[in-house]
Design an enzyme around this catalytic site. Structure first.
Site, PDB file in Angstrom:
ATOM      1  N   LYS B 190       0.696  -0.964   0.220  1.00  0.00           N
ATOM      2  CA  LYS B 190      -0.364  -0.444   0.400  1.00  0.00           C
ATOM      3  C   LYS B 190       0.796   0.850   0.028  1.00  0.00           C
ATOM      4  O   LYS B 190       0.354   2.262  -0.608  1.00  0.00           O
ATOM      5  CB  LYS B 190      -1.370   0.024   0.945  1.00  0.00           C
ATOM      6  CG  LYS B 190      -1.627   1.623   0.693  1.00  0.00           C
ATOM      7  CD  LYS B 190      -3.149   1.665   0.085  1.00  0.00           C
ATOM      8  CE  LYS B 190      -3.877   2.926   0.248  1.00  0.00           C
ATOM      9  NZ  LYS B 190      -4.655   2.989   0.906  1.00  0.00           N
ATOM     10  N   LYS B 258       0.280  12.764   5.560  1.00  0.00           N
ATOM     11  CA  LYS B 258       0.125  11.611   6.775  1.00  0.00           C
ATOM     12  C   LYS B 258       0.701  10.953   5.733  1.00  0.00           C
ATOM     13  O   LYS B 258       1.672  10.101   5.856  1.00  0.00           O
ATOM     14  CB  LYS B 258      -1.255  11.310   6.803  1.00  0.00           C
ATOM     15  CG  LYS B 258      -1.116   9.472   7.948  1.00  0.00           C
ATOM     16  CD  LYS B 258      -2.244   9.084   8.030  1.00  0.00           C
ATOM     17  CE  LYS B 258      -3.314   8.159   6.804  1.00  0.00           C
ATOM     18  NZ  LYS B 258      -3.178   7.242   6.125  1.00  0.00           N
TER      19      LYS B 258
END
EC number: 1.1.1.411
Lengths: 317, 317
Positions: B190, B258
């Site tokens: 990911k 983030k």
């Protein structure tokens, strides 16, 4: 609003250029395929390239080698220039034995090199003062599609330039984007594309080596990413070169050193910041500096791997 | 070689979870759609979210609101966590009223937050010591596909965790990539995707504003580039937001602040340079700092436009 249209061919080359005399200057991997496509469409093709090897390839499909750009272009109403950059294009037109004076009055010069818009405008202006037409026509699609007459051409120029160039464009291209009536507009579209393409090659190289550092199965990374939101045309096209360890140059590192350099110059001249293009250019420069300038542009991945002491496929550690 | 397989559903939700009790923690734009997909597949869904508004949305399809994660997860064999990051996931598991102690012995915790692999491994280790299973299962596809039960799930974990989670995964996902038997592997895949996705959003934003600075027709740029070698999934998906001047957050700027931050931390901890991700992170940080943290991530284009005093669609100059 810039006038625009897409002209898609049915893919089969017809006899668009039957009997038409066309000169092609620059017979590298792109130019030779475009010359062959013109010949297949019925054109009588004369060609010039400083590399002697190009002569044999031209003769193979009945093309006529010339000793200089002027000799190839002499009296021609259509001249296609497939050289590397603006300086070479200027030389082809206005250098010793250049095409500008030699080509037919009212003829069109189809300029395929990627260059800054202002250079295309300047070359066009000089040529028009001599009573000849300039079509700004950067190409994309690679050597295979050049040979098939299936390139994508981004073009801008005067309506008469388009009209005169139409048969040759149909022979060489599968898709023609008509992007405006002034030279330089197509060049600008091409530079936007090159900004993205260059950043995406650098990002793909960074990501696949980051994945290697994380110990992931790189074939699986390719499979997952190429179907995910992280995909790009360049990731999908170039990462197989990395997975196969094959850096035979389909498009060399030096091309993006040049093209991202043009993007940086354009942006700086307009006081516009392009930090993503800037970061990508540095990666291509590092890769070129490390001795890989003439290798495939996926070599940026090898640079990351060398720096981090990783063994990608086909690399000695 | 990491074991891998793709399981594609036929798209129609069946009754994969008939009668099964499933808890969903985190009922934001993704979690609520996943809870609805589970309910549609026959599950009895209990849910928790600190936002009171989520309660009504959960009740709308027969879900059972709970007052805390522990209450939602109490005795459940399947708990799906759809929170924002590793810290929230840790809190959901091990904080006051956390799920870890409350869920059934041998139950599986499906962790969907994007996080660093080492965090996933640490959380998994703690949970396994309590006799419960952890599936590292980051998701992608956006809120629309979440609601349709058509997400892409990247997952790694023990075979028993996959087995126990299978009915719920089938209800929520159209594509499941099984990427290994240890938590952390899916998280790493990911992060590779997020590295690329973040760079591509920043590059798309840079390119479309560069095109604006060059005076090009932006709709035409979108049309040409999205069919050219400069295309990316993100260019194709996000630039329409720019052309429409609509920055309603489908995915907020803060998400990539983030996620690229996690990429940078991972890379630095392994002494691996990621200059492309670094440049992209700075652009997201500038955009957030300029007050657009909660807006759509295509707002990076607005940041470039503001800096260069350009008027994109829908922007006051």
């Amino acid at each position: 609003m810039i006038p625009g249209e897409v002209i898609a061919k049915d893919g089969a080359n017809g006899a668009e250029c039957a009997g038409q005399e066309v000169a092609v200057i620059g017979l590298g991997s792109m130019g030779i395929g475009m010359a062959a496509s013109l010949a297949r469409a019925g054109a009588v093709v004369s060609g010039f390239d400083p590399q002697p090897a190009a002569t044999a390839r031209l003769k193979a499909f009945g093309g006529l080698p010339a000793a200089a750009p002027a000799a190839a272009a002499s009296g021609k109403r259509v001249v296609v220039s497939v050289v590397v950059n603006a300086d070479q294009t200027e030389d082809v037109l206005f250098g010793p034995d250049g095409c500008a004076a030699a080509m037919a009055e009212g003829g069109v010069f189809i300029s395929c090199a990627t260059m800054a818009p202002e250079r295309a405008r300047a070359l066009s202006g000089r040529l028009e003062q001599m009573g000849k037409l300039f079509l700004d026509a950067p190409i994309s699609g690679g050597s295979k599609r050049a040979a098939e007459g299936a390139l994508t051409v981004l073009a801008s120029g005067a309506p008469e330039a388009f009209e005169r160039a139409a048969p040759a464009l149909e022979a060489m291209a599968a898709t023609l984007y008509r992007l405006g009536d002034a030279p330089g507009q197509a060049a600008a579209f091409k530079m936007v594309n090159q900004l993205l393409a260059g950043v995406h090659i650098a990002a793909a190289s960074e990501a696949i080596t980051f994945a290697s550092r994380e110990g992931l199965d790189l074939a699986k990374v390719y499979e997952v990413i190429s179907k995910s939101a992280g995909n790009s045309w360049m990731f999908e096209n170039r990462i197989p070169h990395v997975l196969e360890g094959d850096y035979t140059p389909h498009s060399a590192v030096s091309i993006f050193v040049k093209d991202l350099g043009i993007v940086m110059d354009m942006a700086r001249s307009r006081s516009f910041p392009v930090p993503m293009a800037g970061a990508a250019l540095q990666m291509f420069l590092m890769t070129a500096a490390a001795g890989m300038a003439a290798d495939d542009d996926a070599s940026v991945a090898r640079l990351y791997a060398q720096v981090a002491d990783l063994a990608l496929p086909g690399m000695a550690r």
